[in-house]
Write an enzyme that holds these catalytic residues in place. Structure first.
Site, PDB file in Angstrom:
ATOM      1  N   THR A  28       0.854  -1.197   0.000  1.00  0.00           N
ATOM      2  CA  THR A  28       0.000   0.000   0.000  1.00  0.00           C
ATOM      3  C   THR A  28       0.888   1.244   0.000  1.00  0.00           C
ATOM      4  O   THR A  28       1.988   1.217   0.548  1.00  0.00           O
ATOM      5  CB  THR A  28      -0.883  -0.005   1.270  1.00  0.00           C
ATOM      6  N   SER A  30       1.987   5.385  -1.853  1.00  0.00           N
ATOM      7  CA  SER A  30       2.205   6.112  -3.099  1.00  0.00           C
ATOM      8  C   SER A  30       3.221   5.395  -4.004  1.00  0.00           C
ATOM      9  O   SER A  30       3.114   5.473  -5.237  1.00  0.00           O
ATOM     10  CB  SER A  30       2.682   7.538  -2.793  1.00  0.00           C
ATOM     11  N   THR A  31       4.192   4.701  -3.429  1.00  0.00           N
ATOM     12  CA  THR A  31       5.167   3.980  -4.249  1.00  0.00           C
ATOM     13  C   THR A  31       4.507   2.752  -4.871  1.00  0.00           C
ATOM     14  O   THR A  31       4.757   2.412  -6.033  1.00  0.00           O
ATOM     15  CB  THR A  31       6.396   3.575  -3.393  1.00  0.00           C
ATOM     16  N   ALA A  86       7.875   1.268   2.131  1.00  0.00           N
ATOM     17  CA  ALA A  86       8.282   1.342   3.543  1.00  0.00           C
ATOM     18  C   ALA A  86       8.522   2.807   3.867  1.00  0.00           C
ATOM     19  O   ALA A  86       8.732   3.630   2.962  1.00  0.00           O
ATOM     20  CB  ALA A  86       9.547   0.525   3.783  1.00  0.00           C
ATOM     21  N   GLY A  98       3.582   1.788   7.843  1.00  0.00           N
ATOM     22  CA  GLY A  98       2.306   2.196   8.422  1.00  0.00           C
ATOM     23  C   GLY A  98       1.998   3.676   8.283  1.00  0.00           C
ATOM     24  O   GLY A  98       1.007   4.158   8.830  1.00  0.00           O
ATOM     25  N   GLU A 106      -0.576  -5.258   6.039  1.00  0.00           N
ATOM     26  CA  GLU A 106       0.740  -5.447   5.398  1.00  0.00           C
ATOM     27  C   GLU A 106       1.564  -6.492   6.139  1.00  0.00           C
ATOM     28  O   GLU A 106       2.242  -7.319   5.524  1.00  0.00           O
ATOM     29  CB  GLU A 106       1.501  -4.117   5.357  1.00  0.00           C
TER      30      GLU A 106
END
Ligand code: R5P
Length: 227
Positions: A28, A30-31, A86, A98, A106
């Site tokens: 999860t 933006s990357t 991360a 997180g 995750e």
């Protein structure tokens, strides 16, 4: 170089690890959004047969919209590989996750997965983790008591809130308390202590979990191998 360009570079490289017929965990953030876009292109171009397990509603929606087949974690018996973002990772490959409040799902997906790859921009590779506030997911019932305990322990807690001041809720409808620690010198001890606290569902310390980190940098992509 722009941070997003570095994220995109790492994300695009990471899909090279995907093989036909894999059961794949999708992280999860933006990357990961860039990674899912790149993955969808490969699936289409090479007619790959994948089963994907997503770590958030957001990622599941994106994957589904791009034609990537998605299953729930309960529907698979293993995961071959998980690609996730991360927030920080140190030289010993210990990390914080997180920042997008998805660390519970995750961690469930990561601990089910045979291999884990993180995709980051180079600013997230640090000597000591902890500058990024450590997310702790807590159940809403009695969360103020958990918060008070964190204050007593000197952990500088802060409830995560939205722009309009509402408490952020995870996909499991739990709250998030961020711990402003600056440096986490004994991550295993802290992880054990946090896991023992009643009301804590999961924390964002991801220890001894990642196999490789794909880092986007102005010099190009760097691959850090843990094991
Ligand atoms: O809860 C969110 C996740 O742990 C993300 O993977 C992490 O916060 C990194 O997110 P981003 O790629 O947006 O920096």
């Amino acid at each position: 170089m722009d941070k997003n360009a570095m994220k995109k570079m790492a994300a695009e490289r990471s899909v090279d690890y995907v093989e036909d017929n894999m059961i794949l965990g999708l992280g999860t953030g933006s990357t990961v959004v860039y990674m899912v876009e790149a993955l969808a292109k490969r699936v289409k171009a090479e007619n790959l047969h994948l089963t994907c397990v997503c770590t958030s509603i957001r990622t599941a929606e994106q994957a589904t919209s791009l034609g990537i087949p998605v299953k729930a974690l309960n529907e698979v018996d293993h995961i071959d590989l998980t690609i996730d973002g991360a927030d920080e990772v140190d030289d010993n490959f210990q990390g914080i996750k997180g920042g997008g409040a998805a660390h519970l799902f995750e961690k469930l997906v990561a601990t089910t997965s045979t291999r884990n790859i993180w995709i980051v921009d180079e600013e997230k590779v640090v000597d000591t983790i902890g500058r990024f506030p450590l997310p702790v997911e807590v159940i809403p019932f009695g969360s103020q008591q958990v918060f008070n305990k964190f204050v007593k322990e000197g952990l500088n807690p802060e409830f995560r809130t939205t722009e309009d001041g509402q408490r952020v809720l995870t996909d499991s409808k739990n709250e998030v308390i961020d711990l402003h620690l600056e440096k986490i010198t004994h991550p295993h001890l802290l992880a054990t202590w946090l896991s023992e606290q009643v009301g804590v569902v999961e924390h964002g310390l991801f220890l001894d979990l990642v196999n490789e980190v794909v880092v986007g940098s102005p010099e190009g992509v760097k691959i850090l191998k843990a094991r």
